[in-house]
Design an enzyme around this catalytic site. Structure first.
Site, PDB file in Angstrom:
ATOM      1  CE  LYS A  80     -11.723  -6.677   9.873  1.00  0.00           C
ATOM      2  NZ  LYS A  80     -10.405  -5.980  10.025  1.00  0.00           N
TER       3      LYS A  80
ATOM      4  CG  ASP B  63      -7.928  -9.319   9.773  1.00  0.00           C
ATOM      5  OD1 ASP B  63      -7.246 -10.221   9.259  1.00  0.00           O
ATOM      6  OD2 ASP B  63      -8.370  -8.343   9.130  1.00  0.00           O
TER       7      ASP B  63
ATOM      8  CE  LYS C 116      -5.709  -9.091   6.165  1.00  0.00           C
ATOM      9  NZ  LYS C 116      -6.260  -8.168   7.181  1.00  0.00           N
TER      10      LYS C 116
ATOM     11  CG  HIS D  60       3.558 -13.929   5.272  1.00  0.00           C
ATOM     12  ND1 HIS D  60       3.233 -13.463   4.031  1.00  0.00           N
ATOM     13  CD2 HIS D  60       4.483 -14.890   5.080  1.00  0.00           C
ATOM     14  CE1 HIS D  60       3.941 -14.107   3.110  1.00  0.00           C
ATOM     15  NE2 HIS D  60       4.708 -14.974   3.727  1.00  0.00           N
ATOM     16  CG  ASP D  61       8.215 -13.816  10.596  1.00  0.00           C
ATOM     17  OD1 ASP D  61       9.275 -14.353  10.202  1.00  0.00           O
ATOM     18  OD2 ASP D  61       8.188 -12.704  11.154  1.00  0.00           O
TER      19      ASP D  61
ATOM     20  CB  THR E  66     -11.714  -8.353  -0.801  1.00  0.00           C
ATOM     21  OG1 THR E  66     -11.543  -7.623   0.415  1.00  0.00           O
ATOM     22  CG2 THR E  66     -12.161  -9.763  -0.492  1.00  0.00           C
TER      23      THR E  66
ATOM     24  CD  GLN F 222     -12.625  -4.357   0.749  1.00  0.00           C
ATOM     25  OE1 GLN F 222     -12.050  -5.133  -0.005  1.00  0.00           O
ATOM     26  NE2 GLN F 222     -12.433  -4.373   2.039  1.00  0.00           N
TER      27      GLN F 222
ATOM     28  NE  ARG G 278     -14.189   1.386   4.765  1.00  0.00           N
ATOM     29  CZ  ARG G 278     -13.297   1.383   3.784  1.00  0.00           C
ATOM     30  NH1 ARG G 278     -12.778   2.520   3.362  1.00  0.00           N
ATOM     31  NH2 ARG G 278     -12.942   0.252   3.219  1.00  0.00           N
TER      32      ARG G 278
END
Length: 231
Positions: free
Chosen positions: A34, A61, A63, A65-66, A117, A188, A209
């Site tokens: 990723k 990744d 994401k 948004h527009d 998450t 998380q 991690r």
């Protein structure tokens, strides 16, 4: 169809650190990685070319948004890069998601983020003013993503089974927030182990991690791989 390889989150701030990390693995090891915002903004599309040339698969990744037109145009650019999967925020709405699909075409799988998450139900209600339950919000976003014709969603493994019941068995549930037994939870909120994710029905798991910051990343990856594949 479930992806056998855990997706490794390359949450590094520099190209050189990625090279060093990937160099730990055998040259014939085909990984699924990723690339998130931090790395992409630091290294640009060159990092994607480098990873693909090594033979690895990429989940980009970002994401998005527009407004629909902007997202569609951005997806056209990503379609030419050659990533295997990318995503948008379901909160952008059905028309935005449809525009993203038009822009990307069949160049890669396209999924949408439901609720992060790292978001608790209390935070969702306080910060987003969504007064339903967290599960209801996730299911709503998943249904809208399915309606828009996308391939699946990013969600907690805890929600995967319910999402498939509301959409389809082949609707992808990619689940971050995966922590092997005994690993630190970090930032998380909704976490499960690879074994739990397997049992619940996740299609892809993302692990960062616990692998990238391990004393022996290759050994840590192999352990997650075995647990994820029930070996």
């Amino acid at each position: 169809m479930r992806e056998k390889r855990p997706v490794i989150a390359l949450d590094f701030p520099s190209f050189e650190q990625v090279k060093a990390f990937l160099g730990l693995f055998p040259s014939d090891e085909n990984l699924y990685v990723k690339v998130g915002m931090e790395l992409y903004y630091a290294a640009g599309s060159e990092i994607l070319t480098y990873i693909k040339d090594l033979g690895h698969s990429i989940f980009l990744d970002l994401k998005l948004h527009d407004i629909p037109n902007t997202v569609e145009s951005a997806m056209r650019v990503l379609a030419d890069i050659g990533v295997d999967m990318t995503n948008v925020h379901a909160a952008g709405g059905v028309e935005m998601m449809k525009a993203a699909k038009r822009g990307l075409g069949n160049a890669a799988k396209l999924i949408a983020v439901t609720q992060l998450t790292s978001t608790s139900e209390e935070q969702m209600r306080e910060d987003q003013n969504i007064q339903s339950s967290l599960k209801e919000s996730v299911l709503h976003y998943a249904q809208k993503t399915y309606e828009a014709g996308l391939d699946g969603v990013v969600c907690s493994a805890q929600e995967a089974s319910a999402i498939k019941q509301e959409t389809a068995d082949d609707f992808i549930c990619l689940t971050p927030g995966i922590r092997p037994q005994g690993a630190a939870v970090g930032d998380q909120k909704r976490v499960v182990s690879p074994a739990d994710a397997y049992s619940i029905g996740s299609d892809y798991i993302v692990v960062g991690r616990p692998i990238t910051q391990a004393e022996d990343p290759v050994k840590a990856y192999q352990a997650v791989y075995k647990e994820w594949n029930q070996l």
